[in-house]
Motif scaffolding. Structure first.
Motif, PDB file in Angstrom:
ATOM      1  N   SER A  18       0.825  -1.208   0.000  1.00 32.53           N
ATOM      2  CA  SER A  18       0.000   0.000   0.000  1.00 32.53           C
ATOM      3  C   SER A  18       0.855   1.252   0.000  1.00 32.53           C
ATOM      4  O   SER A  18       2.024   1.241   0.389  1.00 32.53           O
ATOM      5  CB  SER A  18      -0.937   0.002   1.211  1.00 32.53           C
ATOM      6  OG  SER A  18      -0.190   0.072   2.406  1.00 32.53           O
ATOM      7  N   VAL A  55      -3.353   4.343  -1.915  1.00 37.03           N
ATOM      8  CA  VAL A  55      -3.490   3.257  -2.890  1.00 37.03           C
ATOM      9  C   VAL A  55      -3.310   1.950  -2.138  1.00 37.03           C
ATOM     10  O   VAL A  55      -2.290   1.740  -1.483  1.00 37.03           O
ATOM     11  CB  VAL A  55      -2.436   3.367  -4.023  1.00 37.03           C
ATOM     12  CG1 VAL A  55      -2.562   2.198  -4.987  1.00 37.03           C
ATOM     13  CG2 VAL A  55      -2.582   4.693  -4.758  1.00 37.03           C
ATOM     14  N   SER A  56      -4.292   1.071  -2.203  1.00 38.49           N
ATOM     15  CA  SER A  56      -4.239  -0.159  -1.415  1.00 38.49           C
ATOM     16  C   SER A  56      -3.249  -1.176  -1.969  1.00 38.49           C
ATOM     17  O   SER A  56      -2.673  -1.964  -1.220  1.00 38.49           O
ATOM     18  CB  SER A  56      -5.630  -0.790  -1.319  1.00 38.49           C
ATOM     19  OG  SER A  56      -6.128  -1.086  -2.611  1.00 38.49           O
ATOM     20  N   ILE A  64      -5.263   1.080  -8.581  1.00 35.53           N
ATOM     21  CA  ILE A  64      -6.526   1.795  -8.433  1.00 35.53           C
ATOM     22  C   ILE A  64      -6.262   3.088  -7.670  1.00 35.53           C
ATOM     23  O   ILE A  64      -5.877   3.064  -6.504  1.00 35.53           O
ATOM     24  CB  ILE A  64      -7.563   0.941  -7.699  1.00 35.53           C
ATOM     25  CG1 ILE A  64      -7.849  -0.333  -8.499  1.00 35.53           C
ATOM     26  CG2 ILE A  64      -8.852   1.731  -7.467  1.00 35.53           C
ATOM     27  CD1 ILE A  64      -8.773  -1.304  -7.805  1.00 35.53           C
ATOM     28  N   ASN A  66      -7.493   7.283  -6.626  1.00 31.41           N
ATOM     29  CA  ASN A  66      -8.676   8.056  -6.223  1.00 31.41           C
ATOM     30  C   ASN A  66      -9.687   7.231  -5.449  1.00 31.41           C
ATOM     31  O   ASN A  66     -10.895   7.346  -5.641  1.00 31.41           O
ATOM     32  CB  ASN A  66      -9.351   8.667  -7.459  1.00 31.41           C
ATOM     33  CG  ASN A  66      -8.419   9.591  -8.218  1.00 31.41           C
ATOM     34  OD1 ASN A  66      -7.680  10.371  -7.616  1.00 31.41           O
ATOM     35  ND2 ASN A  66      -8.428   9.481  -9.544  1.00 31.41           N
ATOM     36  N   ASN A  67      -9.174   6.385  -4.564  1.00 30.61           N
ATOM     37  CA  ASN A  67     -10.060   5.578  -3.717  1.00 30.61           C
ATOM     38  C   ASN A  67      -9.425   5.446  -2.333  1.00 30.61           C
ATOM     39  O   ASN A  67      -9.234   4.355  -1.814  1.00 30.61           O
ATOM     40  CB  ASN A  67     -10.286   4.204  -4.342  1.00 30.61           C
ATOM     41  CG  ASN A  67     -11.359   3.408  -3.613  1.00 30.61           C
ATOM     42  OD1 ASN A  67     -12.277   3.987  -3.030  1.00 30.61           O
ATOM     43  ND2 ASN A  67     -11.237   2.094  -3.620  1.00 30.61           N
ATOM     44  N   LYS A  69      -8.715   5.570   1.704  1.00 28.31           N
ATOM     45  CA  LYS A  69      -9.446   5.114   2.885  1.00 28.31           C
ATOM     46  C   LYS A  69      -8.717   5.601   4.124  1.00 28.31           C
ATOM     47  O   LYS A  69      -7.486   5.608   4.174  1.00 28.31           O
ATOM     48  CB  LYS A  69      -9.567   3.590   2.905  1.00 28.31           C
ATOM     49  CG  LYS A  69     -10.412   3.024   1.779  1.00 28.31           C
ATOM     50  CD  LYS A  69     -10.466   1.503   1.846  1.00 28.31           C
ATOM     51  CE  LYS A  69     -11.420   0.931   0.792  1.00 28.31           C
ATOM     52  NZ  LYS A  69     -11.003   1.286  -0.569  1.00 28.31           N
ATOM     53  N   SER A 245     -10.641  12.237  -2.137  1.00 24.65           N
ATOM     54  CA  SER A 245     -11.178  10.943  -2.600  1.00 24.65           C
ATOM     55  C   SER A 245     -11.459   9.968  -1.468  1.00 24.65           C
ATOM     56  O   SER A 245     -11.591   8.767  -1.701  1.00 24.65           O
ATOM     57  CB  SER A 245     -10.235  10.284  -3.623  1.00 24.65           C
ATOM     58  OG  SER A 245      -9.070   9.757  -3.014  1.00 24.65           O
ATOM     59  N   ALA A 246     -11.586  10.449  -0.242  1.00 23.59           N
ATOM     60  CA  ALA A 246     -11.935   9.590   0.892  1.00 23.59           C
ATOM     61  C   ALA A 246     -13.192  10.120   1.570  1.00 23.59           C
ATOM     62  O   ALA A 246     -13.489  11.319   1.516  1.00 23.59           O
ATOM     63  CB  ALA A 246     -10.791   9.522   1.892  1.00 23.59           C
ATOM     64  N   SER A 247     -13.928   9.237   2.218  1.00 27.41           N
ATOM     65  CA  SER A 247     -15.125   9.645   2.940  1.00 27.41           C
ATOM     66  C   SER A 247     -14.745  10.453   4.183  1.00 27.41           C
ATOM     67  O   SER A 247     -13.706  10.206   4.805  1.00 27.41           O
ATOM     68  CB  SER A 247     -15.937   8.419   3.360  1.00 27.41           C
ATOM     69  OG  SER A 247     -16.329   7.663   2.237  1.00 27.41           O
TER      70      SER A 247
END
Length: 263
Positions: A18, A55-56, A64, A66-67, A69, A245-247
């Motif tokens: 990650s 990035v995971s 992937i 823009n995701n 967490k 890009s995170a909640s």
């Protein structure tokens, strides 16, 4: 035993591909400056952080983006400061687990400094800091347990600027209550560099990473001990954490700091 070994291996390797950054949430700064004549403070403790996984899996082709967490974790802050006058304090802080290095300054508007603060002392200060860290990672596998020959590297630099208003009241000579609102602003910049695979199935590629975030909230803390000697600070911090890009995350974190006032 084989199953146990595999479970432990999975836990150890999880996240090793990650790309992430960690930023502190613990505050710990009282409104009372150490005082003139270079009175000093030295402390260390345990505080909260926000960990952002940008990035995971950086080994994925393509990764992937823009995701992001966010999760909460811990840090071990170490701090040192000097009192240049009865109103001005400056110092440095380093997070052993986050790698965040910070320079900070404080101006005390009202009240006595710590070295002569007594029962009933009401103090207000404004606090500001800048800092940053750098996280690097690399790998050679396609996924956590995939085949080798898929080399990649990553680098992320995070910078921060922080400002806070701190208000405090000394209930007695050995008990200080303080806290107030704060806002921290972040920017990050980096990249993932994937080299061509050994089997020639995937070409080299670069993926830029950049964005921003902020953390706003308030803290409440209790300091026990001598104003200019040894003290223990216990703190709670409630904040709203936003990141590209995170909640949005809202959480309550705690921490403690052991501190020595030095002449």
């Amino acid at each position: 035993m084989k199953k146990i070994f595999l479970i432990v291996a999975c836990l150890f390797c999880f996240g090793c591909a990650s790309v992430y950054t960690r930023v502190p949430t613990g505050r710990f700064d009282s409104p009372e400056t150490p005082g003139e004549n270079l009175h000093k403070r030295l402390g260390f403790g345990l505080g909260g952080t926000h960990e952002v996984t940008l990035v995971s899996d950086a080994s994925a082709r393509p990764p992937i983006l823009n995701n992001a967490k966010t999760t909460t974790t811990t840090e071990i802050p170490v701090r040192f400061s000097l009192g240049f006058t009865d109103r001005i304090e400056a110092g440095a802080r380093y997070g052993i687990l986050t790698g965040i290095a910070m320079l900070f300054g404080k101006f005390q508007f009202t009240g006595d400094p710590a070295w002569r603060a007594k029962e009933g002392n009401f103090s207000t200060s404004i606090f500001a800091a800048i800092g940053g860290n750098e996280n690097n990672n690399k790998g050679d596998q396609n996924g956590t347990f995939g085949p080798g020959g898929y080399p990649w590297t990553s680098k992320v630099t995070t910078t921060l600027a922080d400002i806070a208003l701190i208000l405090g009241y000394r209930v007695n000579n050995y008990f200080l209550i303080f806290g107030g609102p704060f806002a921290t602003f972040y920017t990050y910049k980096g990249s993932i560099n994937q080299q061509a695979t050994a089997d020639g199935t995937s070409p080299a590629a670069d993926y830029p990473l950049n964005g921003s975030g902020r953390n706003t909230g308030a803290n409440l803390a209790f300091q026990l001990g001598k104003p200019a000697g040894f003290s223990l600070t216990v703190e709670g911090t409630y904040s709203t954490f936003d990141w590209s890009s995170a909640s949005t995350a809202r959480d309550l974190q705690g921490g403690l700091l052991f501190e020595w006032g030095l002449d």
